[in-house]
Motif scaffolding. Structure first.
Motif, short mmCIF file in Angstrom:
data_model
loop_
_atom_site.label_atom_id
_atom_site.label_comp_id
_atom_site.label_asym_id
_atom_site.label_seq_id
_atom_site.Cartn_x
_atom_site.Cartn_y
_atom_site.Cartn_z
N LEU A 42 -5.66 -125.33 80.71
CA LEU A 42 -6.66 -126.36 80.43
C LEU A 42 -6.13 -127.28 79.34
O LEU A 42 -5.48 -126.82 78.39
CB LEU A 42 -7.98 -125.74 79.94
CG LEU A 42 -8.92 -125.13 80.98
CD1 LEU A 42 -10.12 -124.52 80.27
CD2 LEU A 42 -9.40 -126.17 81.98
N ALA A 43 -6.43 -128.55 79.48
CA ALA A 43 -6.04 -129.53 78.47
C ALA A 43 -7.06 -130.66 78.46
O ALA A 43 -7.79 -130.85 79.44
CB ALA A 43 -4.65 -130.07 78.78
N GLY A 48 -13.79 -131.13 85.23
CA GLY A 48 -14.69 -130.05 84.87
C GLY A 48 -14.61 -128.87 85.83
O GLY A 48 -14.72 -129.04 87.05
N ARG A 49 -14.44 -127.69 85.29
CA ARG A 49 -14.44 -126.46 86.08
C ARG A 49 -14.64 -125.29 85.12
O ARG A 49 -14.33 -125.39 83.93
CB ARG A 49 -13.15 -126.27 86.87
CG ARG A 49 -11.90 -126.25 86.00
CD ARG A 49 -10.64 -126.02 86.82
NE ARG A 49 -9.46 -126.03 85.97
CZ ARG A 49 -8.37 -125.32 86.20
NH1 ARG A 49 -8.31 -124.52 87.25
NH2 ARG A 49 -7.33 -125.38 85.39
N MET A 50 -15.18 -124.20 85.64
CA MET A 50 -15.29 -122.98 84.86
C MET A 50 -14.09 -122.11 85.16
O MET A 50 -13.70 -121.94 86.32
CB MET A 50 -16.58 -122.23 85.19
CG MET A 50 -16.72 -120.89 84.46
SD MET A 50 -18.23 -120.00 84.90
CE MET A 50 -19.42 -120.89 83.90
N VAL A 51 -13.50 -121.54 84.11
CA VAL A 51 -12.35 -120.64 84.26
C VAL A 51 -12.76 -119.26 83.77
O VAL A 51 -13.19 -119.11 82.63
CB VAL A 51 -11.13 -121.15 83.46
CG1 VAL A 51 -9.97 -120.17 83.59
CG2 VAL A 51 -10.73 -122.54 83.92
N ILE A 52 -12.63 -118.26 84.64
CA ILE A 52 -12.98 -116.87 84.32
C ILE A 52 -11.70 -116.05 84.23
O ILE A 52 -10.84 -116.14 85.10
CB ILE A 52 -13.89 -116.28 85.41
CG1 ILE A 52 -15.16 -117.11 85.57
CG2 ILE A 52 -14.23 -114.83 85.10
CD1 ILE A 52 -15.94 -116.78 86.83
N VAL A 81 -14.59 -119.96 80.14
CA VAL A 81 -14.67 -121.22 79.40
C VAL A 81 -14.93 -122.33 80.41
O VAL A 81 -14.57 -122.21 81.58
CB VAL A 81 -13.37 -121.49 78.61
CG1 VAL A 81 -12.19 -121.71 79.54
CG2 VAL A 81 -13.53 -122.68 77.67
N GLY A 82 -15.56 -123.41 79.94
CA GLY A 82 -15.72 -124.58 80.78
C GLY A 82 -17.14 -124.86 81.21
O GLY A 82 -17.39 -125.89 81.85
N GLU A 83 -18.08 -123.98 80.83
CA GLU A 83 -19.44 -124.18 81.30
C GLU A 83 -20.04 -125.51 80.82
O GLU A 83 -20.79 -126.16 81.53
CB GLU A 83 -20.34 -123.00 80.88
CG GLU A 83 -20.63 -122.88 79.40
CD GLU A 83 -19.50 -122.27 78.59
OE1 GLU A 83 -19.68 -122.10 77.38
OE2 GLU A 83 -18.44 -121.97 79.16
#
Length: 213
Positions: A42-43, A48-52, A81-83
């Motif tokens: 991520l940078a 936008g996306r959620m990363v699990i 992260v990313g919500e």
């Protein structure tokens, strides 16, 4: 067919309270990835996306005005992260880099907004979890406002013990990352650990710490 025994969504507090059938439906929307140590996942400016984190270890950080890392969190299995970017907000400052080979799951902004419409209870749960994360950032800022590094470290260690409900625990970060999280250097942090040990406040064996008083 997606197995009910190993679902990425079952690792995440946001989703794991839903019925298994719903978890399987959400799992079908996830994209699975594998990354090696050192890869940036991520940078700032990313969509936008959620990363699990399904497995492995990922470090979140931002850069201060001097271009130095300020660690926000070290994520492990079940963390995400990313919500906040899934609501359309842009990632303006956060980086995520893999610290240990990692298996990650992601869900897009479009798919996530559909989930919120289909499962209204997710919105309530997400709000609560987001508030918890905001509280963690507030706590970190409180540490950084303390003038003495030893005071920051002592407050941090006591909070870790309180969160876990026991006086003996394993530090969730490497010393280098904990140092940047607390706004100091690894050398200074090491000295402060030794000071606390000499004062009889803690016992430490590498990353395993026991609060003694």
């Amino acid at each position: 067919m997606i197995s009910g025994t190993h679902l990425c969504v079952r690792l995440v507090p946001l989703f794991n309270q839903l019925p298994l059938a719903n978890q399987r439906q959400i799992e079908s929307l996830l994209v699975h990835h594998h990354y090696q140590r050192g890869e940036v996942i991520l940078a700032p400016g990313d969509e936008g996306r959620m990363v699990i984190v399904e497995d492995g270890q990922v470090k979140l950080y931002q850069l201060n005005e001097e271009g130095e890392e300020q660690v926000l969190e070290v994520m492990h299995t079940g963390d995400y992260v990313g919500e906040r970017w899934l609501y359309g907000a842009e990632n303006e400052a956060t980086f995520a880099v893999v610290q240990k080979p990692a298996a990650l799951c992601t869900i897009s902004y479009e798919d996530f907004t559909k989930l919120l419409a289909e499962y209204p209870e997710l919105a309530t749960r997400l709000l609560q979890l987001t508030m918890d994360k905001v509280q963690e950032l507030t706590t970190q800022n409180q540490y950084l406002m303390m003038e003495a590094v030893e005071e920051r470290l002592w407050a941090y260690l006591n909070r870790q013990a309180t969160l876990r409900g026991r006086s003996r625990f394993t530090l969730p970060m490497k010393m280098k990352d904990l140092a940047t999280y607390l706004g100091t250097t690894p050398e200074t942090l090491s000295r402060k650990f030794k000071n606390l040990q000499a004062a009889g406040k803690i016992d430490r064996d590498r990353r395993v710490v026991s609060i003694l008083q």
